[in-house]
Motif scaffolding. Structure first.
Motif, PDB file in Angstrom:
ATOM      1  N   ASN A 137     -10.671-106.609 -59.761  1.00 10.79           N
ATOM      2  CA  ASN A 137     -11.424-105.415 -59.884  1.00 10.79           C
ATOM      3  C   ASN A 137     -10.450-104.134 -60.175  1.00 10.79           C
ATOM      4  N   VAL A 138      -9.536-104.085 -59.052  1.00  4.91           N
ATOM      5  CA  VAL A 138      -8.682-103.250 -59.163  1.00  4.91           C
ATOM      6  C   VAL A 138      -6.925-103.152 -60.648  1.00  4.91           C
ATOM      7  N   LEU A 139      -7.057-104.614 -60.562  1.00  3.76           N
ATOM      8  CA  LEU A 139      -6.380-104.822 -61.823  1.00  3.76           C
ATOM      9  C   LEU A 139      -6.832-104.743 -63.097  1.00  3.76           C
ATOM     10  N   SER A 140      -7.816-104.436 -62.993  1.00  2.06           N
ATOM     11  CA  SER A 140      -8.077-103.977 -64.789  1.00  2.06           C
ATOM     12  C   SER A 140      -9.839-102.929 -64.017  1.00  2.06           C
ATOM     13  N   GLY A 141      -9.674-101.810 -63.222  1.00  3.21           N
ATOM     14  CA  GLY A 141     -10.105-100.685 -62.656  1.00  3.21           C
ATOM     15  C   GLY A 141     -11.705-100.047 -63.706  1.00  3.21           C
ATOM     16  N   ARG A 142     -10.270 -99.855 -64.952  1.00  2.80           N
ATOM     17  CA  ARG A 142     -11.192 -98.844 -65.703  1.00  2.80           C
ATOM     18  C   ARG A 142     -12.398 -99.404 -66.414  1.00  2.80           C
ATOM     19  N   TRP A 143     -11.854-100.717 -66.854  1.00  2.00           N
ATOM     20  CA  TRP A 143     -13.142-102.298 -66.752  1.00  2.00           C
ATOM     21  C   TRP A 143     -14.243-102.161 -66.413  1.00  2.00           C
ATOM     22  N   ALA A 144     -13.649-102.353 -64.866  1.00  6.37           N
ATOM     23  CA  ALA A 144     -15.049-102.392 -64.237  1.00  6.37           C
ATOM     24  C   ALA A 144     -15.567-102.013 -64.243  1.00  6.37           C
ATOM     25  N   ILE A 145     -14.866-100.425 -63.647  1.00  6.94           N
ATOM     26  CA  ILE A 145     -16.566 -99.147 -63.721  1.00  6.94           C
ATOM     27  C   ILE A 145     -17.191 -98.916 -65.452  1.00  6.94           C
ATOM     28  N   ALA A 146     -16.378 -99.452 -66.591  1.00  6.22           N
ATOM     29  CA  ALA A 146     -16.583 -99.303 -68.203  1.00  6.22           C
ATOM     30  C   ALA A 146     -17.843-100.022 -68.170  1.00  6.22           C
ATOM     31  N   PHE A 147     -17.737-101.563 -66.778  1.00  4.82           N
ATOM     32  CA  PHE A 147     -18.880-102.378 -67.190  1.00  4.82           C
ATOM     33  C   PHE A 147     -20.230-102.320 -66.465  1.00  4.82           C
ATOM     34  N   ILE A 148     -20.141-100.863 -66.328  1.00  5.78           N
ATOM     35  CA  ILE A 148     -21.650-100.338 -65.518  1.00  5.78           C
ATOM     36  C   ILE A 148     -21.843 -99.259 -67.177  1.00  5.78           C
ATOM     37  N   PHE A 149     -21.307 -98.410 -66.874  1.00  3.49           N
ATOM     38  CA  PHE A 149     -21.795 -97.095 -68.006  1.00  3.49           C
ATOM     39  C   PHE A 149     -22.670 -98.721 -69.130  1.00  3.49           C
ATOM     40  N   THR A 150     -21.162 -99.255 -69.181  1.00  2.00           N
ATOM     41  CA  THR A 150     -21.889-100.195 -71.002  1.00  2.00           C
ATOM     42  C   THR A 150     -23.299-101.077 -70.565  1.00  2.00           C
ATOM     43  N   LEU A 151     -22.900-101.506 -69.393  1.00  2.00           N
ATOM     44  CA  LEU A 151     -25.217-102.509 -69.546  1.00  2.00           C
ATOM     45  C   LEU A 151     -25.655-101.195 -68.984  1.00  2.00           C
ATOM     46  N   ILE A 152     -25.435 -99.962 -68.715  1.00  2.00           N
ATOM     47  CA  ILE A 152     -26.387 -98.995 -69.354  1.00  2.00           C
ATOM     48  C   ILE A 152     -26.891 -98.515 -70.778  1.00  2.00           C
ATOM     49  N   VAL A 153     -25.920 -98.343 -71.631  1.00  2.00           N
ATOM     50  CA  VAL A 153     -25.779 -98.067 -72.058  1.00  2.00           C
ATOM     51  C   VAL A 153     -26.416 -99.201 -73.009  1.00  2.00           C
ATOM     52  N   ALA A 154     -26.473-100.449 -72.843  1.00  2.00           N
ATOM     53  CA  ALA A 154     -26.817-101.158 -73.674  1.00  2.00           C
ATOM     54  C   ALA A 154     -27.734-101.569 -73.263  1.00  2.00           C
ATOM     55  N   TYR A 155     -28.600-101.403 -71.719  1.00  2.00           N
ATOM     56  CA  TYR A 155     -29.734-101.100 -71.624  1.00  2.00           C
ATOM     57  C   TYR A 155     -30.787-100.556 -72.627  1.00  2.00           C
ATOM     58  N   CYS A 156     -30.493 -99.060 -72.561  1.00  2.00           N
ATOM     59  CA  CYS A 156     -31.040 -98.268 -72.605  1.00  2.00           C
ATOM     60  C   CYS A 156     -31.006 -98.079 -74.511  1.00  2.00           C
ATOM     61  N   CYS A 157     -30.339 -98.971 -75.003  1.00  2.00           N
ATOM     62  CA  CYS A 157     -30.578 -99.000 -76.740  1.00  2.00           C
ATOM     63  C   CYS A 157     -30.964-100.288 -76.716  1.00  2.00           C
ATOM     64  N   TRP A 158     -31.673-101.377 -75.595  1.00  2.00           N
ATOM     65  CA  TRP A 158     -32.437-102.824 -75.476  1.00  2.00           C
ATOM     66  C   TRP A 158     -33.808-101.660 -75.886  1.00  2.00           C
ATOM     67  N   PHE A 159     -33.712-100.910 -74.982  1.00  2.00           N
ATOM     68  CA  PHE A 159     -35.116-100.618 -74.780  1.00  2.00           C
ATOM     69  C   PHE A 159     -35.955 -99.455 -75.915  1.00  2.00           C
ATOM     70  N   ALA A 160     -34.633 -98.962 -76.470  1.00  2.00           N
ATOM     71  CA  ALA A 160     -34.821 -98.115 -77.537  1.00  2.00           C
ATOM     72  C   ALA A 160     -35.251 -98.948 -78.857  1.00  2.00           C
ATOM     73  N   PHE A 161     -35.307-100.056 -79.080  1.00  2.00           N
ATOM     74  CA  PHE A 161     -35.369-101.471 -79.942  1.00  2.00           C
ATOM     75  C   PHE A 161     -37.005-101.367 -79.580  1.00  2.00           C
ATOM     76  N   TYR A 162     -37.084-102.089 -78.135  1.00  2.00           N
ATOM     77  CA  TYR A 162     -38.148-102.356 -77.378  1.00  2.00           C
ATOM     78  C   TYR A 162     -39.733-101.399 -77.838  1.00  2.00           C
ATOM     79  N   HIS A 163     -39.329-100.204 -78.041  1.00  2.00           N
ATOM     80  CA  HIS A 163     -40.196 -99.228 -77.933  1.00  2.00           C
ATOM     81  C   HIS A 163     -40.527 -98.988 -79.868  1.00  2.00           C
ATOM     82  N   ALA A 164     -39.149 -99.283 -80.481  1.00  2.00           N
ATOM     83  CA  ALA A 164     -39.731 -99.631 -81.971  1.00  2.00           C
ATOM     84  C   ALA A 164     -40.143-100.781 -82.704  1.00  2.00           C
ATOM     85  N   ASN A 165     -39.684-101.528 -82.401  1.00  2.00           N
ATOM     86  CA  ASN A 165     -39.797-102.607 -82.700  1.00  2.00           C
ATOM     87  C   ASN A 165     -41.990-102.994 -82.891  1.00  2.00           C
ATOM     88  N   ARG A 166     -42.250-102.749 -83.996  1.00  2.00           N
ATOM     89  CA  ARG A 166     -43.351-103.088 -84.115  1.00  2.00           C
ATOM     90  C   ARG A 166     -43.893-103.474 -85.384  1.00  2.00           C
TER      91      ARG A 166
END
Ligand code: HEM
Length: 406
Positions: A102-131
């Motif tokens: 994790n330390v050797l790829s520290g930026r990626w380990a932290i980016a993992f959390i942020f990208t997961l948050i963005v991804a989940y928000c995007c999925w919610f946007a799709f969920y909200h609009a997909n009708r």
């Protein structure tokens, strides 16, 4: 200093509170749950997007897209929660490898959390609009989410794989003798392993759809035509998904280190054989067996995969002088008993109650009324929760008081 000594020195000096094999088994079991929901989330998300773009080909595709958008939404939250189990156990017995990676790829380990948050928000946007009648452009949210989920899987894979290669850590930490503390690279990726594990999402969603048709077959509002459509699609995805998975699995076998003995280990070949057997079993579009059995077969396959990952880890690390069984043990009975009692009481009774309730209520059209056994289970679950909270607080307070005054 040799790398084995380095790894053993990096271990937690406090040791572990029970035999290491206990954590090893728990790590394997909890990873099965994690990866099962990774497959459900990715498979449901991918198929929801595909169905979204095929809406003009008939109402079934629209219905499928709406249903799977919801499935993916729930599955992502579960894969995150269920990822915590193997994370904790990995950190207990493979702490030198996991933290270094994790330390050797520290930026990626932290980016993992942020990208997961963005991804989940995007999925919610799709969920909200997909009708019904949704505009085509909203599919962009879903594509971004799926791409980021795949990136997160890649980060997880690199962190797992780098942990197996301690002999290369110094090259990554100080390439050419110059220390690089940025943690800006994913240093090692074994593509066949990544593609194989992630690709199991395709047959995985197929098995889910087969189980779905069995589950809803008892409800009158789920017409036979719709269920036939879903079952046929499920069997096709499972059949082709398992058959095609053999390719990256064989490539992964071929990429295993020569002379490690892994290539002749029967477990890897058992997985190849199981993939072939599952593909053959899913031939034809009609159910030839109980609707949940293929899903059970898939979970058994994931069990074999989880053990295989652990066998591979042991074969990589043991020759370098790292063996989890030599971890210092400081037996701590109260915490061990509390842990297993929590697992049985909260996981078994409370979790079991929720699952049974959801299972039965979902199969009921209209209002669901719990029968006596489910009501009793609910009362038991509330009682167990009460006892658990009381014991947990009492134990914590007792320890704090002891540490403060004695
Ligand atoms: C969309 C999000 C995620 C995806 C696609 C994903 C996928 C994966 C994959 C493919 C692996 C196996 C890697 C390999 O063996 O090569 C893995 C392992 C693992 N994942 Fe996830 N994962 C996700 C999120 C999470 C989260 C949120 C957690 C923790 C809370 C987590 C914890 C773990 C752990 C502990 C392992 C095993 C590490 C080891 O054995 O050393 N994952 N994940």
């Amino acid at each position: 200093m040799d790398i084995g000594t380095v790894m053993n020195t990096l271990r937690d000096p406090a040791g572990v509170p029970a035999q290491p094999v206990v954590f090893q088994i728990l790590m394997v079991l909890t990873w099965v749950l994690h990866i099962a929901f990774v497959h459900l989330a990715l498979g449901a998300a991918g198929l929801a997007i595909f169905a979204f773009h095929r809406r003009r080909h008939g109402p079934h595709w629209e219905r499928l897209s709406l249903a799977l958008t919801k499935v993916a939404k729930v599955a992502v939250s579960l894969l995150i929660v269920l990822g915590v189990g193997p994370l904790l156990f990995t950190q207990v017995i493979y702490d030198p490898q996991w933290y270094t990676s994790n330390v050797l790829s520290g930026r990626w380990a932290i980016a993992f959390i942020f990208t997961l948050i963005v991804a989940y928000c995007c999925w919610f946007a799709f969920y909200h609009a997909n009708r019904a009648g949704a505009r085509r452009y909203i599919g962009v949210y879903a594509w971004i989410a799926l791409a980021l989920f795949c990136l997160d899987g890649l980060i997880m894979h690199a962190l797992s794989y780098q942990a197996l290669l301690p002999q290369r850590w110094m090259d990554w930490y100080a390439p050419g003798g110059v220390v690089d503390t940025r943690g800006a690279a994913l240093h090692a990726i074994q593509w066949p392993r990544y593609v194989f594990i992630m690709g199991l999402s395709v047959p995985g969603i197929g098995l889910f759809l087969i189980a779905y048709t069995h589950y809803f077959a008892v409800r009158a509002d789920y017409e036979a035509k719709w269920l036939d459509f879903v079952r046929t699609l499920g069997r096709r995805l499972a059949r082709w998904g398992f058959a095609l998975s053999i390719v990256p699995m064989l490539a992964w076998q071929a990429a295993l280190p020569a002379g490690s003995g892994l290539l002749t280990d029967p477990l890897g070949w058992l997985i190849v054989a199981t993939l072939a057997a599952m593909a053959l079993w899913m031939r034809g579009d009609k159910d030839t067996t109980h609707g949940y059995l293929p899903l059970a077969g898939g979970v058994a396959l994931l069990g074999a995969l989880a053990i295989w990952r652990e066998v591979i880890r042991v074969h990589y690390l043991r020759p370098l002088g790292y063996d989890v069984q030599t971890y210092k043990v400081h037996v701590d009975w109260p915490s061990t008993v509390l842990f297993f009692a929590t697992l049985a009481g909260i996981g078994g009774l409370v979790g079991g109650f929720y699952l049974l309730l959801l299972y039965r209520s979902g199969r009921t059209q209209g209002i669901y009324t719990a029968d006596r056994s489910v009501s009793r289970m609910g009362t038991g679950a509330v009682a167990v929760l009460g006892v658990w909270i009381a014991v947990f607080l009492a134990y914590g307070i007792a320890i704090s008081v002891r540490d403060t005054f004695y």
